[in-house]
Design an enzyme around this catalytic site. Structure first.
Site, PDB file in Angstrom:
ATOM      1  CG  ASP A 185      -4.895   9.081 -10.313  1.00  0.00           C
ATOM      2  OD1 ASP A 185      -4.092   9.918 -10.767  1.00  0.00           O
ATOM      3  OD2 ASP A 185      -6.130   9.278 -10.250  1.00  0.00           O
ATOM      4  CG  HIS A 195       8.742  -6.447 -11.087  1.00  0.00           C
ATOM      5  ND1 HIS A 195       9.120  -7.205 -10.007  1.00  0.00           N
ATOM      6  CD2 HIS A 195       8.024  -5.406 -10.580  1.00  0.00           C
ATOM      7  CE1 HIS A 195       8.650  -6.670  -8.889  1.00  0.00           C
ATOM      8  NE2 HIS A 195       7.985  -5.572  -9.210  1.00  0.00           N
ATOM      9  N   GLY A 203       9.361 -15.481  -5.598  1.00  0.00           N
ATOM     10  CA  GLY A 203       8.742 -16.774  -5.871  1.00  0.00           C
ATOM     11  C   GLY A 203       7.601 -17.081  -4.930  1.00  0.00           C
ATOM     12  CG  HIS A 210       6.554  -4.560  -4.108  1.00  0.00           C
ATOM     13  ND1 HIS A 210       7.482  -5.522  -4.421  1.00  0.00           N
ATOM     14  CD2 HIS A 210       6.358  -3.868  -5.270  1.00  0.00           C
ATOM     15  CE1 HIS A 210       7.829  -5.412  -5.696  1.00  0.00           C
ATOM     16  NE2 HIS A 210       7.162  -4.419  -6.228  1.00  0.00           N
ATOM     17  CG  HIS A 220       4.403  -3.701  -9.007  1.00  0.00           C
ATOM     18  ND1 HIS A 220       5.702  -3.287  -9.238  1.00  0.00           N
ATOM     19  CD2 HIS A 220       3.611  -2.913  -9.798  1.00  0.00           C
ATOM     20  CE1 HIS A 220       5.698  -2.293 -10.109  1.00  0.00           C
ATOM     21  NE2 HIS A 220       4.442  -2.058 -10.461  1.00  0.00           N
ATOM     22  CG  ASP A 222       5.708 -13.205  -6.506  1.00  0.00           C
ATOM     23  OD1 ASP A 222       5.870 -13.444  -7.723  1.00  0.00           O
ATOM     24  OD2 ASP A 222       6.455 -13.662  -5.624  1.00  0.00           O
ATOM     25  CG  HIS A 248      -1.683  -5.271   3.347  1.00  0.00           C
ATOM     26  ND1 HIS A 248      -1.522  -5.293   4.707  1.00  0.00           N
ATOM     27  CD2 HIS A 248      -0.479  -4.918   2.827  1.00  0.00           C
ATOM     28  CE1 HIS A 248      -0.269  -4.972   5.008  1.00  0.00           C
ATOM     29  NE2 HIS A 248       0.389  -4.740   3.873  1.00  0.00           N
ATOM     30  CD  GLU A 249       0.547  -4.713  -0.898  1.00  0.00           C
ATOM     31  OE1 GLU A 249       1.157  -3.637  -1.069  1.00  0.00           O
ATOM     32  OE2 GLU A 249       0.961  -5.609  -0.136  1.00  0.00           O
ATOM     33  CG  HIS A 252       1.167  -0.486   1.914  1.00  0.00           C
ATOM     34  ND1 HIS A 252       1.451  -0.038   3.180  1.00  0.00           N
ATOM     35  CD2 HIS A 252       1.462  -1.815   1.912  1.00  0.00           C
ATOM     36  CE1 HIS A 252       1.900  -1.043   3.918  1.00  0.00           C
ATOM     37  NE2 HIS A 252       1.913  -2.137   3.166  1.00  0.00           N
ATOM     38  CG  HIS A 258       3.336  -3.166   7.241  1.00  0.00           C
ATOM     39  ND1 HIS A 258       4.557  -3.596   6.779  1.00  0.00           N
ATOM     40  CD2 HIS A 258       2.456  -3.404   6.227  1.00  0.00           C
ATOM     41  CE1 HIS A 258       4.431  -4.071   5.564  1.00  0.00           C
ATOM     42  NE2 HIS A 258       3.163  -3.959   5.202  1.00  0.00           N
ATOM     43  CG  MET A 266      -3.393  -1.033   6.881  1.00  0.00           C
ATOM     44  SD  MET A 266      -3.214  -1.422   5.101  1.00  0.00           S
ATOM     45  CE  MET A 266      -1.475  -1.050   4.826  1.00  0.00           C
TER      46      MET A 266
END
Length: 339
Positions: A185, A195, A203, A210, A220, A222, A248-249, A252, A258, A266
């Protein structure tokens, strides 16, 4: 004029409390390696601020109905800053802080009973649903081809296990790791630059990670960041705490946008070499309004802990119901009264 030391008046318990109470603001030790910003109009200019507002949903290139001042005021409101509509020092400092890549400007409609909320949802309030699985169980997996060179797979798995547990403790949702990335999931991976999802990374620092709204499940991070699990071991000044970003992610992933509460998980920004791994009341009430409450969770306990902040082991001063006190001074006074 010279004063003999024996002529000084003793400090009474009342005067000691008076001194404690009138300390003007909390005092805490600062880590010299903590990331700080001293903004000026020379290092953050108006075009850069406009690009930032475009990037995170405040200005639309084909919409002339929203002025720069209106967009900036909304940005300031969403980040819990003084609302001036001007590029002041507080706003300038936030423009360059590392942050989540998801836009802030999302649906802020919330239940009417929670009138002081600062959490928001994705447009349409999407959430995960499984008709045949109550309580809800979600699987997650890591892309073995997209990891970070700074941490081992074992470290990454441990961090995310802790992060998922934070959310599972407050809602009737469980998270189970699986080896099958394609069918999971929630799909987790570290990616560099463009990507393929339309949201290229930029960078070191800048956008840290995100996520997409339910029930997409892509999370994802970085790959260019110096990801860390222990700042005693990772000395880089630009190191980013993985668990803070993971917590945090995952918010989401579950459907939260946010928050403007700066101590909320958040909240969109995170300084290098800093940690924010715990959910606050705003996070909890927000996610529970989507999924309900874990029957083993006690919200009143969390409310109490936020109303009266626990005394820190480093002796920093904290405010509780209008009074400032410290571990050291409190112990001193209690000891004095017991003499």
């Amino acid at each position: 004029m010279h004063h003999h030391p024996y002529n000084r008046k003793p400090i009474t318990v009342f005067s000691f409390f008076f001194l404690i109470y009138h300390i003007p603001q909390p005092i805490e030790a600062r880590n010299p390696s903590q990331f700080t910003i001293k903004p000026s109009r020379h290092n953050v200019n108006i075009p850069e601020i406009k690009r930032h507002l475009h990037r995170f949903g405040y200005l639309q290139r084909n919409n002339n109905n929203v002025s720069f001042e209106q967009a900036l005021s909304r940005y300031q409101k969403n980040l819990g800053l003084p609302i001036t509509g001007k590029p002041d020092s507080d706003t300038l400092s936030h423009v360059r802080l590392p942050r989540c890549g998801f836009p802030d400007d999302v649906d802020s409609k919330t239940p009417p009973f929670h009138t002081k909320q600062k959490y928001v949802y994705f447009p349409g309030r999407p959430r995960w649903t499984r008709d045949d699985n109550i309580p809800l169980q979600l699987t997650y997996a890591f892309s073995q081809e997209n990891l970070t060179p700074y941490l081992t797979p074992t470290q990454i798995r441990r961090v995310f296990r802790h992060a998922f547990a934070k959310w599972a403790s407050v809602i009737p949702v469980s998270f189970v790791e699986t080896e099958d990335y394609d069918t999971a999931d929630i799909k987790i991976g570290f990616f560099a630059g463009d990507h393929g999802d339309g949201e290229p990374f930029d960078g070191v620092l800048g956008v840290l990670a995100h996520t997409f709204s339910p029930e997409n499940g892509r999370l994802h991070l970085d790959k260019a960041e110096t990801w860390a699990v222990d700042f005693h071991e990772e000395k880089s000044t630009v190191a980013v705490d993985l668990e803070s970003v993971a917590v945090h992610e995952i918010g989401h992933v579950l459907g939260l946008g946010h928050s403007s509460a700066k101590d909320a998980a958040m909240y969109p920004t995170l300084k290098p070499r800093s940690k924010k791994v715990d959910l606050n009341v705003d996070d909890v009430v927000g996610v529970q309004s989507l999924y309900g409450t874990n029957p083993n969770f006690n919200l009143s306990g969390l409310l109490a802990s936020e109303t009266s902040t626990n005394l820190a082991a480093d002796g920093k001063l904290v405010r509780s119901e209008g009074m400032i006190y410290s571990t050291l001074s409190t112990l001193f006074v209690l000891g004095f009264l017991n003499l």
